[in-house]
Design an enzyme around this catalytic site. Structure first.
Site, PDB file in Angstrom:
ATOM      1  N   HIS A 163       3.563  -2.141   3.359  1.00 54.98           N
ATOM      2  CA  HIS A 163       3.605  -0.753   2.932  1.00 54.98           C
ATOM      3  C   HIS A 163       4.990  -0.431   2.369  1.00 54.98           C
ATOM      4  O   HIS A 163       5.938  -1.190   2.569  1.00 54.98           O
ATOM      5  CB  HIS A 163       3.289   0.187   4.098  1.00 54.98           C
ATOM      6  CG  HIS A 163       1.922  -0.026   4.691  1.00 54.98           C
ATOM      7  ND1 HIS A 163       1.654  -1.042   5.595  1.00 54.98           N
ATOM      8  CD2 HIS A 163       0.750   0.638   4.500  1.00 54.98           C
ATOM      9  CE1 HIS A 163       0.381  -0.990   5.939  1.00 54.98           C
ATOM     10  NE2 HIS A 163      -0.194   0.007   5.293  1.00 54.98           N
ATOM     11  N   ASP A 220       0.810  -1.215   0.000  1.00 51.40           N
ATOM     12  CA  ASP A 220       0.000   0.000   0.000  1.00 51.40           C
ATOM     13  C   ASP A 220       0.846   1.268   0.000  1.00 51.40           C
ATOM     14  O   ASP A 220       2.022   1.252   0.366  1.00 51.40           O
ATOM     15  CB  ASP A 220      -0.910   0.026   1.234  1.00 51.40           C
ATOM     16  CG  ASP A 220      -2.052  -0.975   1.146  1.00 51.40           C
ATOM     17  OD1 ASP A 220      -2.079  -1.769   0.191  1.00 51.40           O
ATOM     18  OD2 ASP A 220      -2.917  -0.955   2.044  1.00 51.40           O
TER      19      ASP A 220
END
Length: 267
Positions: A225, A76
């Site tokens: 992430h 992400d």
């Protein structure tokens, strides 16, 4: 089992009967009762299935088919200054990941975006604002953010996508009206079933999370992430997934979506 194997098994059975017959009928006449006892015991204890199983090796029976284990590595908040390092590790290990991206970051790192597309990774969206108060102000506001992301992706790569991941997950923050709006417009919503907590964890803790929380799942959706510690952990994460028998795949629009609204992310 093919015809050739059937003939082999029948031949083994026939030879067994012949050998047994020779043994039995060469027993002296005074041991007549022993002949029938041997023959009777053979008939009673040796069924066709047992004989076939004994005559067929494990190799001839073929491999045991196990349910396929799938892992999706999802990343992400990108693209970012770490994207090329992540892509290098993925390329080295010959696996594909899926990137859920922020609109302004796509504009800031167009070369990385084009590289993702060229190398066959999954590409999806993670909103424009990453702010639940703005994103869910109205159902139309929700839809508009992802339409904006679509336009940005198309303008840079010529590609389109309906894959999305909501900031902080599709529950509990997203109202049903926003969810319905996205579904009506054919967006594919993806959550996760293994959060590495990499945004606040050390490299060792990221790997520990995978080892512990992923141990009983046949399908993994790993949340990561674009962070320095994630880059440092990624090579070992891929190694562990492969050692545990997972096939690592990118998410496409044809992949059955898994999210908290459908309740199908734990399988």
């Amino acid at each position: 089992m093919n015809i050739k194997k059937n003939y082999k098994i029948l031949a083994i059975i026939l030879v067994g009967f012949i050998v047994l017959s020779i043994v039995i009928f060469n027993i002296p006449k005074e041991d007549e009762d022993r002949k029938y006892t041997l023959l009777e015991n053979y008939i009673v204890t040796s069924t066709l299935t047992q004989t076939i199983n004994e005559a067929t090796t494990q190799k001839e029976k073929g491999p045991v088919l196990l349910p396929q284990k799938i892992a999706y590595i999802t990343i992400d908040d990108g693209p970012s200054k770490y994207t090329n390092s992540i892509l290098d590790i993925l390329e080295k290990n010959q696996v594909k990941a899926t990137f859920f991206m922020i609109n302004d970051n796509m504009k800031k790192y167009p070369d990385e975006l084009n590289r993702m597309q060229k190398e066959g990774h999954g590409m999806g969206f993670h909103s424009v604002t990453h702010d639940i108060h703005k994103l869910y102000k109205t159902p139309q506001a929700t839809l508009n953010e992802f339409k904006t992301c679509q336009e940005t992706l198309y303008n840079i790569t010529g590609d389109v996508s309906k894959l999305i991941r909501l900031p902080y997950g599709s529950k509990p923050y997203m109202p049903k009206e926003s969810y319905d709006m996205l579904v009506e417009n054919n967006y594919k919503i993806w959550d996760w079933n293994l959060d590495t907590l990499d945004w606040k964890s050390t490299t060792d803790n990221i790997l520990s999370s995978l080892l512990y929380y992923g141990r009983n799942k046949s399908n993994l959706i790993v949340l990561m992430h674009e962070k320095e510690q994630t880059v440092e952990a990624l090579d070992n994460i891929i190694r562990v997934l492969k050692e545990r028998g997972y096939k690592i795949e990118p998410i496409s629009e044809d992949t059955q979506e898994r999210n908290y609204w459908k309740g199908n992310v734990q399988s």
